[in-house]
Design a protein around this motif. Structure first.
Motif, PDB file in Angstrom:
ATOM      1  N   ILE A 133       0.830  -1.206   0.000  1.00 51.44           N
ATOM      2  CA  ILE A 133       0.000   0.000   0.000  1.00 51.44           C
ATOM      3  C   ILE A 133       0.862   1.252   0.000  1.00 51.44           C
ATOM      4  O   ILE A 133       0.612   2.206  -0.749  1.00 51.44           O
ATOM      5  N   ALA A 134       1.885   1.254   0.852  1.00 53.84           N
ATOM      6  CA  ALA A 134       2.773   2.417   0.927  1.00 53.84           C
ATOM      7  C   ALA A 134       3.488   2.641  -0.399  1.00 53.84           C
ATOM      8  O   ALA A 134       3.599   3.779  -0.878  1.00 53.84           O
ATOM      9  N   GLY A 135       3.969   1.554  -1.005  1.00 53.86           N
ATOM     10  CA  GLY A 135       4.698   1.678  -2.264  1.00 53.86           C
ATOM     11  C   GLY A 135       3.817   2.189  -3.396  1.00 53.86           C
ATOM     12  O   GLY A 135       4.207   3.098  -4.145  1.00 53.86           O
ATOM     13  N   ILE A 139       4.154   5.801  -5.360  1.00 51.55           N
ATOM     14  CA  ILE A 139       4.324   5.879  -6.815  1.00 51.55           C
ATOM     15  C   ILE A 139       3.265   6.787  -7.440  1.00 51.55           C
ATOM     16  O   ILE A 139       3.557   7.608  -8.315  1.00 51.55           O
ATOM     17  N   LEU A 140       2.020   6.654  -6.993  1.00 54.47           N
ATOM     18  CA  LEU A 140       0.939   7.489  -7.527  1.00 54.47           C
ATOM     19  C   LEU A 140       1.183   8.967  -7.210  1.00 54.47           C
ATOM     20  O   LEU A 140       0.962   9.839  -8.058  1.00 54.47           O
ATOM     21  N   LEU A 141       1.639   9.236  -5.990  1.00 50.30           N
ATOM     22  CA  LEU A 141       1.929  10.628  -5.616  1.00 50.30           C
ATOM     23  C   LEU A 141       3.097  11.171  -6.434  1.00 50.30           C
ATOM     24  O   LEU A 141       3.070  12.331  -6.876  1.00 50.30           O
ATOM     25  N   PRO A 191      11.625   1.088   2.589  1.00 46.67           N
ATOM     26  CA  PRO A 191      10.770   2.283   2.630  1.00 46.67           C
ATOM     27  C   PRO A 191      11.494   3.503   3.184  1.00 46.67           C
ATOM     28  O   PRO A 191      11.227   4.637   2.758  1.00 46.67           O
ATOM     29  N   ALA A 192      12.431   3.287   4.134  1.00 47.70           N
ATOM     30  CA  ALA A 192      13.155   4.422   4.704  1.00 47.70           C
ATOM     31  C   ALA A 192      14.035   5.102   3.657  1.00 47.70           C
ATOM     32  O   ALA A 192      14.078   6.344   3.572  1.00 47.70           O
TER      33      ALA A 192
END
Length: 266
Positions: A133-135, A139-141, A191-192
């Motif tokens: 979800i975070a990834g 990417i969309l942002l 993610p970091a």
């Protein structure tokens, strides 16, 4: 002890603000990490941010979250004057007013988040969902930022970074509260590192106030959302949290309209 906790958290906010301002000043010239890690001022900024994080943890050990968290949000009010000074200017009254609106809205919103309780259980499948979800969100942002004007680009890139930092914070909470897991430890750097890269890209745009405000909003709210989605923690309810979120969003929009485009000059 509560007063001491507030003072420690406030000093930590100052360190965090100084570090962020230093890193933005360097990233405004070139956001590539291989370039930035060779610049002493950018590395000093990273050290300052680390000191701020340590002081925030110490403050949480001395006093309640309801006292410490607002002091953390105050870093936005420190960061703007520091960044402006590095770029050889003074922050405008409208810029500081917009930042204060963001801080007030975020403080109220954070204070309304119910405290979670009990041990945290987190399966590898949930960890994969978290990172997925975070990834995808990041990417969309990032894709949206490529179509946005400079202030919008800074906001979207910083929000992308905040989402990834929120995912990182959730994994750290699971490790601290739910038990040691090597898979989560190995997953943390991804993610970091992506969050750090996105944030430097946001800083490179030049609208530091917008970037920093967007990060301040996205990071804790993403962690709260993941806590509710994957850990079953409660969310704030009612009209006041929505009003607080609207105030923070309005302040960010105002910052986007008033924050100057700062470029590195030395």
């Amino acid at each position: 002890m509560t007063v001491l906790a507030a003072l420690v958290a406030l000093v930590g906010s100052l360190f965090f603000a100084l570090g962020s301002a230093l890193q933005q000043f360097e990233a405004a010239g070139d956001a590539r990490l291989r370039y930035l890690v060779r610049r002493p001022r950018w590395l000093l900024g990273g050290l300052s941010i680390a000191c701020g994080a340590v002081l925030h943890i110490v403050a949480l050990g001395l006093g309640p979250l309801t006292v410490v968290q607002p002091m953390g949000v105050a870093s936005l009010l420190f960061a703007l004057p520091l960044a402006a000074a590095l770029h050889g200017r003074r922050p405008t009254r409208r810029e500081l007013t917009a930042a204060a609106v963001v801080a007030i809205g975020l403080i109220v919103l954070v204070m309304m988040v119910p405290a979670g309780g009990g041990p945290i259980e987190f399966s590898p499948r949930e960890a994969a969902v978290l990172l997925g979800i975070a990834g995808i969100s990041a990417i969309l942002l990032w894709a949206g930022s490529r179509l946005a004007p400079p202030s919008g680009r800074a906001a979207l890139l910083a929000t992308s970074s905040g989402v990834l930092y929120g995912a990182t914070a959730t994994l750290i909470r699971v490790l601290v509260d739910g038990g040691w897991n090597w898979w989560y430890v190995l997953a943390l750097p991804l993610p970091a590192l992506l969050a750090l890269m996105m944030l430097q890209r946001a800083y490179a745009v030049g609208h530091f106030g917008v970037s920093f405000a967007s990060l301040q909003i996205a990071d804790p709210l993403t962690a709260v959302a993941f806590g509710a989605l994957l850990l079953g923690e409660p969310l704030p309810s009612g009209v006041p949290p929505l009003l607080a979120a609207a105030v923070a969003a309005a302040g960010t929009v105002a910052l986007a309209r008033t924050s100057p485009l700062d470029r590195r000059t030395s």
